[in-house]
Design a protein around this motif. Structure first.
Motif, PDB file in Angstrom:
ATOM      1  N   ALA A 123       0.828  -1.211   0.000  1.00  0.00           N
ATOM      2  CA  ALA A 123       0.000   0.000   0.000  1.00  0.00           C
ATOM      3  C   ALA A 123       0.857   1.254   0.000  1.00  0.00           C
ATOM      4  N   ASN A 124       2.014   1.188   0.661  1.00  0.00           N
ATOM      5  CA  ASN A 124       2.903   2.349   0.711  1.00  0.00           C
ATOM      6  C   ASN A 124       3.480   2.667  -0.664  1.00  0.00           C
TER       7      ASN A 124
ATOM      8  N   LEU B 251       1.914   2.034  -3.538  1.00  0.00           N
ATOM      9  CA  LEU B 251       0.793   2.643  -4.264  1.00  0.00           C
ATOM     10  C   LEU B 251       0.571   4.081  -3.822  1.00  0.00           C
ATOM     11  N   PHE B 252       0.703   4.317  -2.525  1.00  0.00           N
ATOM     12  CA  PHE B 252       0.554   5.674  -1.995  1.00  0.00           C
ATOM     13  C   PHE B 252       1.613   6.599  -2.579  1.00  0.00           C
TER      14      PHE B 252
ATOM     15  N   CYS C 298      -4.924   7.303   3.172  1.00  0.00           N
ATOM     16  CA  CYS C 298      -4.961   7.149   1.712  1.00  0.00           C
ATOM     17  C   CYS C 298      -6.284   7.643   1.134  1.00  0.00           C
TER      18      CYS C 298
ATOM     19  N   LEU D 256      -4.282   5.658  -5.374  1.00  0.00           N
ATOM     20  CA  LEU D 256      -4.570   5.870  -3.956  1.00  0.00           C
ATOM     21  C   LEU D 256      -5.773   5.054  -3.504  1.00  0.00           C
TER      22      LEU D 256
ATOM     23  N   ALA E 298      -4.560   1.719  -2.829  1.00  0.00           N
ATOM     24  CA  ALA E 298      -3.833   1.682  -1.558  1.00  0.00           C
ATOM     25  C   ALA E 298      -4.781   1.525  -0.382  1.00  0.00           C
TER      26      ALA E 298
ATOM     27  N   SER F 235      -4.284  -1.730   2.114  1.00  0.00           N
ATOM     28  CA  SER F 235      -3.874  -1.457   3.505  1.00  0.00           C
ATOM     29  C   SER F 235      -4.853  -2.025   4.516  1.00  0.00           C
TER      30      SER F 235
END
Length: 394
Positions: A226-227, A229-230, A290, A383, A386, A390
């Motif tokens: 997820a980080n 993608l962020f 996010c 986002l 993400a 997450s």
């Protein structure tokens, strides 16, 4: 005659805010690493494009080079700290970042800029990883507050850059060169202050600490993905949003107010996120961040009105710097202290990987479609992904 029984010294626990001065000094490092080195580039980009004749793909590639440097620096941070000490490596990386900003005002060749942005990314990643670990060390009883205060330094850098650079650039077509020099001088002063605070907190690692750097990363896989993608989603917005506002007809005053609004919203939301993230579970905190950042990228893509600028600046600005704080807090909660620096390095690496791909992809889509806004629509899409990923974090 009175008698007293000696029971030995009575130790009171450390006050929870005891390390606040050190955290505030360390907060100058994200001001340099993000506020100046990364985000201020968006303000200088239109002038550099006009003066140097760059395409959007070339402009985005410079931030990709910076992201690749981040990736390398994130992997080097923990080994360098174990070899030469956290405080020493942090201080030297701060000085290297200031030097990279100063040299940026001397270059005009795109290939040399690519190399310099990559080297600058290495130093700023080392700052980021080691500064995060030092901030939690300064206030161990309030790690969420320490992290949000620390990352709030990037907002301070945005306010300083946004209040000065747009008007500065209006005075000279090639004013982007002297702007880089000004950022470099300010970063050198910040390096002296933050470096002193880092050395006061730093301690050499013990052999047992070095030997116990066993990886705890498998349990963090959702937050790592997820980080990435962020990082890819938010950086396309920060790279090209000023260029988009210029295309929409907004002048220097609007861009200055918008950029300052981003920074002020980030600073104003620091305390709120600190308390909120401390109460939320690991799978909730980063997902909420996010989602807020995703919503903040959309208004300027739908409208060129002042209302859209205000909403975007407030929502995006108030949430985007909570992302690093949220993922760092997950690592701090899930892993022992001996694994924290390595985990923060891995989180910065995935973030950097996303940052490397995001601007290049956004610039390529914009060049292919002939519409800058089309490239920026990648941001909310990534986002949103993400947010979903997450939610799987324990």
């Amino acid at each position: 005659m009175s008698t007293a029984t000696h029971t030995g010294p009575q130790w009171a626990p450390d006050p929870p805010w005891r390390g606040l001065p050190q955290v505030l000094a360390l907060a100058l490092s994200p001001m340099v690493a993000l506020g100046f080195s990364r985000f201020a580039y968006a303000l200088l980009l239109p002038g550099m494009q006009s003066d140097l004749g760059w395409s959007l793909s070339q402009a985005g590639a410079l931030n990709t080079a910076n992201g690749l440097g981040y990736l390398l620096g994130a992997m080097l941070a923990a080994p360098l700290a174990r070899r030469w000490g956290t405080g020493r490596c942090f201080a030297w990386a701060m000085l290297a970042s200031a030097l990279a900003l100063l040299v940026s005002g001397l270059l005009r060749d795109w290939h040399l800029f690519m190399a310099l942005r990559c080297l600058g990314g290495v130093s700023t990643a080392i700052i980021f990883v080691l500064g995060t670990a030092l901030a939690t060390r300064a206030m161990p009883q309030r790690p969420a507050s320490a992290l949000t205060l620390y990352f709030g330094g990037s907002g301070m850098g945005m306010v300083l850059a946004g209040s000065v650079l747009p008007l500065w650039l209006d005075t000279d077509r090639a004013g982007w060169q002297t702007a880089w020099w000004g950022l470099g001088v300010a970063s050198a002063v910040a390096a002296l202050i933050a470096g002193r605070a880092a050395r006061s907190l730093s301690s050499p690692p013990t052999p047992s600490a070095v030997a116990s750097q066993a990886s705890g990363l498998p349990q963090l896989w959702p937050i790592l993905v997820a980080n990435a993608l962020f990082g890819a989603g938010y950086v396309g917005y920060t790279t090209f949003v000023i260029a988009l506002l210029r295309q929409q007809g907004h002048g220097s005053l609007a861009t200055a107010l918008f950029f300052c609004g981003l920074g002020l919203a980030s600073l104003g939301a620091t305390a709120m996120w600190g308390k909120g993230l401390a109460r939320l579970r690991n799978h909730q905190g980063f997902a909420l961040v996010c989602a807020c950042v995703c919503l903040g990228t959309v208004p300027v893509l739908l409208s060129s009105s002042w209302a859209a600028l205000v909403v975007s600046a407030v929502v995006f600005g108030a949430s985007f710097m909570a992302g690093p704080a949220a993922v760092s807090l997950v690592a701090q909660r899930r892993l022992p202290t001996t694994q924290l620096a390595g985990a923060l390095g891995a989180l910065t690496a995935t973030f950097s990987f996303g940052q490397a791909l995001g601007p290049l992809a956004a610039g390529w889509v914009a060049d292919v479609t002939g519409q800058l806004a089309m490239g920026l629509w990648l941001g909310p899409l990534l986002l949103a992904c993400a947010v979903v990923v997450s939610r799987a974090q324990r």
